[in-house]
Enzyme design. Structure first.
Site, mmCIF file in Angstrom:
data_model
loop_
_atom_site.group_PDB
_atom_site.id
_atom_site.type_symbol
_atom_site.label_atom_id
_atom_site.label_comp_id
_atom_site.label_asym_id
_atom_site.label_seq_id
_atom_site.Cartn_x
_atom_site.Cartn_y
_atom_site.Cartn_z
ATOM 1 N N CYS A 125 0.842 -1.189 0.000
ATOM 2 C CA CYS A 125 0.000 0.000 0.000
ATOM 3 C C CYS A 125 0.883 1.248 0.000
ATOM 4 O O CYS A 125 1.851 1.335 0.762
ATOM 5 C CB CYS A 125 -0.896 -0.059 1.235
ATOM 6 S SG CYS A 125 -1.297 1.482 2.006
ATOM 7 N N GLU A 126 0.547 2.180 -0.858
ATOM 8 C CA GLU A 126 1.360 3.388 -0.959
ATOM 9 C C GLU A 126 1.170 4.333 0.227
ATOM 10 O O GLU A 126 1.977 5.243 0.412
ATOM 11 C CB GLU A 126 1.072 4.120 -2.273
ATOM 12 C CG GLU A 126 -0.310 4.692 -2.392
ATOM 13 C CD GLU A 126 -0.563 5.322 -3.757
ATOM 14 O OE1 GLU A 126 -1.324 6.304 -3.779
ATOM 15 O OE2 GLU A 126 -0.028 4.844 -4.766
ATOM 16 N N HIS A 127 0.141 4.133 1.029
ATOM 17 C CA HIS A 127 -0.100 5.024 2.162
ATOM 18 C C HIS A 127 0.770 4.700 3.369
ATOM 19 O O HIS A 127 1.192 5.604 4.091
ATOM 20 C CB HIS A 127 -1.576 4.989 2.570
ATOM 21 C CG HIS A 127 -2.480 5.475 1.493
ATOM 22 N ND1 HIS A 127 -3.703 4.910 1.244
ATOM 23 C CD2 HIS A 127 -2.339 6.449 0.572
ATOM 24 C CE1 HIS A 127 -4.282 5.532 0.227
ATOM 25 N NE2 HIS A 127 -3.467 6.467 -0.190
ATOM 26 N N HIS A 128 0.996 3.405 3.627
ATOM 27 C CA HIS A 128 1.761 2.999 4.806
ATOM 28 C C HIS A 128 2.957 2.113 4.449
ATOM 29 O O HIS A 128 3.664 1.665 5.346
ATOM 30 C CB HIS A 128 0.878 2.203 5.781
ATOM 31 C CG HIS A 128 -0.325 2.937 6.239
ATOM 32 N ND1 HIS A 128 -1.569 2.756 5.687
ATOM 33 C CD2 HIS A 128 -0.477 3.879 7.204
ATOM 34 C CE1 HIS A 128 -2.434 3.540 6.288
ATOM 35 N NE2 HIS A 128 -1.812 4.234 7.207
ATOM 36 N N GLN A 149 -5.156 -0.983 -4.153
ATOM 37 C CA GLN A 149 -5.787 -2.147 -4.762
ATOM 38 C C GLN A 149 -6.622 -1.737 -5.964
ATOM 39 O O GLN A 149 -6.637 -2.420 -6.985
ATOM 40 C CB GLN A 149 -6.646 -2.886 -3.725
ATOM 41 C CG GLN A 149 -7.268 -4.163 -4.273
ATOM 42 C CD GLN A 149 -7.941 -4.980 -3.193
ATOM 43 O OE1 GLN A 149 -7.428 -5.102 -2.079
ATOM 44 N NE2 GLN A 149 -9.091 -5.540 -3.514
ATOM 45 N N HIS A 166 -5.349 -6.271 3.864
ATOM 46 C CA HIS A 166 -4.408 -5.163 3.964
ATOM 47 C C HIS A 166 -3.884 -5.103 5.390
ATOM 48 O O HIS A 166 -4.667 -4.917 6.322
ATOM 49 C CB HIS A 166 -5.107 -3.842 3.606
ATOM 50 C CG HIS A 166 -5.578 -3.786 2.190
ATOM 51 N ND1 HIS A 166 -5.144 -2.817 1.320
ATOM 52 C CD2 HIS A 166 -6.417 -4.583 1.488
ATOM 53 C CE1 HIS A 166 -5.706 -3.005 0.137
ATOM 54 N NE2 HIS A 166 -6.485 -4.072 0.217
ATOM 55 N N CYS A 222 -2.459 -2.812 6.808
ATOM 56 C CA CYS A 222 -2.742 -1.525 7.459
ATOM 57 C C CYS A 222 -4.106 -1.567 8.161
ATOM 58 O O CYS A 222 -4.386 -0.710 8.996
ATOM 59 C CB CYS A 222 -2.661 -0.363 6.463
ATOM 60 S SG CYS A 222 -3.676 -0.541 4.994
#
Length: 191
Positions: free
Chosen positions: A86-89, A128, A156, A158
């Protein structure tokens, strides 16, 4: 763009220090190198555009296809195993399975190429939802078919290992292009 493994090593060493650990202790002294090599592998797809991935896996067969007798005949590959980050975390997206379908438009792609496209797309910092969109876009380029569907389900970390900690939560995304958007009969065949 090549992955800068030297910079990764330096930054991982800095993260270890920032976490309060000694990057020179026995258990950690090779960790920056191991992480850099791992990142080079798991983020391989970041080095390529969708167009370049399409060119990489553009192996189609255009001979007479007797099996394509109706505009609803389709190719479906189910249970393609994927993982991504995931690009956020930069957290792992795991237990991901993809179903990819398309309606041939005069040519078919080698079946293993569908899984290879999905694998390469997932080797990026991703969402995703974007994985499905990227797979669909590349498959459209390779097959010249506008009629493509991608369904993905995954966990995920996260959500499962931090934050809300919902260990059984699954995320499902669908990407529908062409007739898959509007034809309920085609959509039913995906289930």
């Amino acid at each position: 763009m090549a992955i800068d493994t030297q910079a990764i090593k330096e930054h991982i060493r800095g993260i270890l220090v920032a976490l309060g650990d000694d990057p020179d202790r026995e258990g950690l002294k090779d960790t920056p190198d191991r992480v850099a090599r791992m990142y080079q592998e798991v983020f391989e797809g970041m080095q390529y555009t969708n167009r370049e991935i399409a060119e990489m896996f553009d192996k189609t067969f255009a001979e007479e296809m007797d099996f394509v007798t109706d505009s609803r005949d389709m190719v479906i590959v189910r249970d393609i195993q994927l993982f991504s980050y995931c690009e956020h975390h930069i957290a792992l997206m795991y237990d991901m399975t993809a179903t990819v379908a398309y309606i041939p438009n005069g040519k078919v792609i080698g079946l293993s190429k569908i899984a290879r496209i999905a694998d390469m797309v997932s080797k990026r910092l991703q969402l995703q939802e974007r994985i499905g969109t990227d797979i669909a876009e590349i498959l459209q380029m390779v097959t010249a078919s506008e009629d493509v569907a991608v369904l993905i389900q995954g966990s995920h970390s996260c959500m499962t290992a931090r934050g809300i900690r919902q260990a059984n939560a699954k995320t499902t995304t669908t990407t529908l292009r062409g007739r898959f958007r509007t034809d309920p009969a085609l959509q039913m065949q995906l289930k």
